[in-house]
Design a protein around this motif. Structure first.
Motif, PDB file in Angstrom:
ATOM      1  N   ILE A  95      47.580  12.248  81.353  1.00 29.08           N
ATOM      2  CA  ILE A  95      47.776  12.572  82.773  1.00 29.08           C
ATOM      3  C   ILE A  95      46.477  13.117  83.365  1.00 29.08           C
ATOM      4  CG2 ILE A  95      48.988  14.056  84.417  1.00 29.08           C
ATOM      5  CD1 ILE A  95      51.457  13.829  82.545  1.00 29.08           C
ATOM      6  N   ASP A  96      45.839  14.048  82.668  1.00 29.33           N
ATOM      7  CA  ASP A  96      44.545  14.578  83.132  1.00 29.33           C
ATOM      8  C   ASP A  96      43.563  13.435  83.390  1.00 29.33           C
ATOM      9  OD1 ASP A  96      45.281  17.277  82.946  1.00 29.33           O
ATOM     10  OD2 ASP A  96      44.459  17.503  80.927  1.00 29.33           O
ATOM     11  N   PHE A  97      43.485  12.516  82.457  1.00 29.80           N
ATOM     12  CA  PHE A  97      42.554  11.396  82.549  1.00 29.80           C
ATOM     13  C   PHE A  97      42.789  10.581  83.812  1.00 29.80           C
ATOM     14  CE2 PHE A  97      41.459   6.962  81.743  1.00 29.80           C
ATOM     15  CZ  PHE A  97      40.157   7.062  81.295  1.00 29.80           C
ATOM     16  N   VAL A  98      44.039  10.212  84.085  1.00 30.55           N
ATOM     17  CA  VAL A  98      44.285   9.355  85.250  1.00 30.55           C
ATOM     18  C   VAL A  98      44.159  10.118  86.566  1.00 30.55           C
ATOM     19  CG1 VAL A  98      45.647   7.660  83.987  1.00 30.55           C
ATOM     20  CG2 VAL A  98      46.811   9.504  85.175  1.00 30.55           C
ATOM     21  N   ILE A  99      44.494  11.391  86.569  1.00 30.95           N
ATOM     22  CA  ILE A  99      44.334  12.176  87.799  1.00 30.95           C
ATOM     23  C   ILE A  99      42.847  12.313  88.141  1.00 30.95           C
ATOM     24  CG2 ILE A  99      44.567  14.494  88.789  1.00 30.95           C
ATOM     25  CD1 ILE A  99      47.355  14.628  87.503  1.00 30.95           C
ATOM     26  N   ILE A 100      42.022  12.583  87.150  1.00 33.08           N
ATOM     27  CA  ILE A 100      40.578  12.695  87.384  1.00 33.08           C
ATOM     28  C   ILE A 100      39.992  11.337  87.775  1.00 33.08           C
ATOM     29  CG2 ILE A 100      38.360  13.098  86.219  1.00 33.08           C
ATOM     30  CD1 ILE A 100      39.883  15.339  84.620  1.00 33.08           C
ATOM     31  N   LYS A 101      40.429  10.285  87.104  1.00 34.19           N
ATOM     32  CA  LYS A 101      39.912   8.933  87.362  1.00 34.19           C
ATOM     33  C   LYS A 101      40.283   8.439  88.762  1.00 34.19           C
ATOM     34  CE  LYS A 101      39.810   4.357  85.222  1.00 34.19           C
ATOM     35  NZ  LYS A 101      38.399   4.194  85.405  1.00 34.19           N
ATOM     36  N   HIS A 102      41.420   8.856  89.278  1.00 29.12           N
ATOM     37  CA  HIS A 102      41.914   8.378  90.572  1.00 29.12           C
ATOM     38  C   HIS A 102      42.033   9.545  91.559  1.00 29.12           C
ATOM     39  CE1 HIS A 102      43.331   5.333  87.671  1.00 29.12           C
ATOM     40  NE2 HIS A 102      43.028   4.505  88.638  1.00 29.12           N
ATOM     41  N   LYS A 103      40.958  10.268  91.727  1.00 24.43           N
ATOM     42  CA  LYS A 103      40.948  11.423  92.636  1.00 24.43           C
ATOM     43  C   LYS A 103      41.429  11.025  94.027  1.00 24.43           C
ATOM     44  CE  LYS A 103      37.043  13.545  90.363  1.00 24.43           C
ATOM     45  NZ  LYS A 103      35.628  13.742  90.427  1.00 24.43           N
ATOM     46  N   LYS A 104      42.070  11.974  94.675  1.00 25.35           N
ATOM     47  CA  LYS A 104      42.498  11.839  96.070  1.00 25.35           C
ATOM     48  C   LYS A 104      43.493  10.706  96.286  1.00 25.35           C
ATOM     49  CE  LYS A 104      38.258  13.841  97.753  1.00 25.35           C
ATOM     50  NZ  LYS A 104      37.072  13.708  98.560  1.00 25.35           N
ATOM     51  N   ARG A 105      44.210  10.311  95.268  1.00 24.83           N
ATOM     52  CA  ARG A 105      45.245   9.307  95.407  1.00 24.83           C
ATOM     53  C   ARG A 105      46.598   9.990  95.273  1.00 24.83           C
ATOM     54  NH1 ARG A 105      43.619   3.970  93.903  1.00 24.83           N
ATOM     55  NH2 ARG A 105      45.672   3.337  94.639  1.00 24.83           N
ATOM     56  N   THR A 106      47.610   9.377  95.821  1.00 29.36           N
ATOM     57  CA  THR A 106      48.968   9.871  95.651  1.00 29.36           C
ATOM     58  C   THR A 106      49.531   9.262  94.370  1.00 29.36           C
ATOM     59  OG1 THR A 106      49.271  10.037  98.032  1.00 29.36           O
ATOM     60  CG2 THR A 106      51.260   9.939  96.691  1.00 29.36           C
ATOM     61  N   PHE A 107      50.194  10.088  93.577  1.00 27.14           N
ATOM     62  CA  PHE A 107      50.807   9.649  92.324  1.00 27.14           C
ATOM     63  C   PHE A 107      52.316   9.768  92.439  1.00 27.14           C
ATOM     64  CE2 PHE A 107      46.600  10.924  91.082  1.00 27.14           C
ATOM     65  CZ  PHE A 107      46.250  10.057  90.078  1.00 27.14           C
TER      66      PHE A 107
END
Length: 146
Positions: A95-107
């Motif tokens: 989760i950390d990886f994808v949140i950092i990789k896709h900054k400023k996106r809605t999940f």
């Protein structure tokens, strides 16, 4: 180590499928359901998926996989961890990886309402409940957003 993996490679698809089967069988047990839709997903479904897959590796073994549908928002389609490695921080690292990789996106993510460990994990990241609904086989689901 976390890397993007190629689900259109037949050997990788089999490895993804195997981990999905192991992990989702445990989730089905937690939910006390006999029919659980993720368990019916075949290798061909994975091979033909347009989603992105990232794996947490230990040597050549996949210990965790996160699958993303990257359309308008980032939807976490699947997040699985090998049952022998539950509660070792692998899901959090993915989760950390994808949140950092896709900054400023809605999940967004959906899980069974009875999957308390997953809900607790997502809420620890600030995901909040969007809605609940009845899915196949009398499984109540929750949709979360970050």
């Amino acid at each position: 180590m976390i890397e993007k993996i190629n689900n259109t490679n037949i050997l990788i698809s089999y490895k993804i499928h195997n981990l999905f089967q192991l992990s989702y069988k445990k989730e089905a047990d937690i939910l006390k359901v006999k029919k659980f839709p993720p368990l019916s997903r075949g290798v061909d479904d994975i091979l033909n998926s347009k989603n992105y897959f990232f794996a947490y590796f230990l040597k050549d073994d996949f210990l965790g996989i996160i699958e993303l549908d990257d359309s308008k928002n980032i939807h976490i389609q699947s997040l699985v961890v090998h049952p022998d490695f539950f509660r070792k921080g692998i899901a959090s690292q993915l989760i950390d990886f994808v949140i950092i990789k896709h900054k400023k996106r809605t999940f967004t993510v959906e899980t069974a309402l009875g999957n308390y460990p997953a809900i607790k994990l997502y809420k620890s990241y600030g995901f909040r409940e969007l809605n609940t609904y009845d899915a196949e086989f009398n499984i109540r689901k929750i949709r979360l957003i970050l």
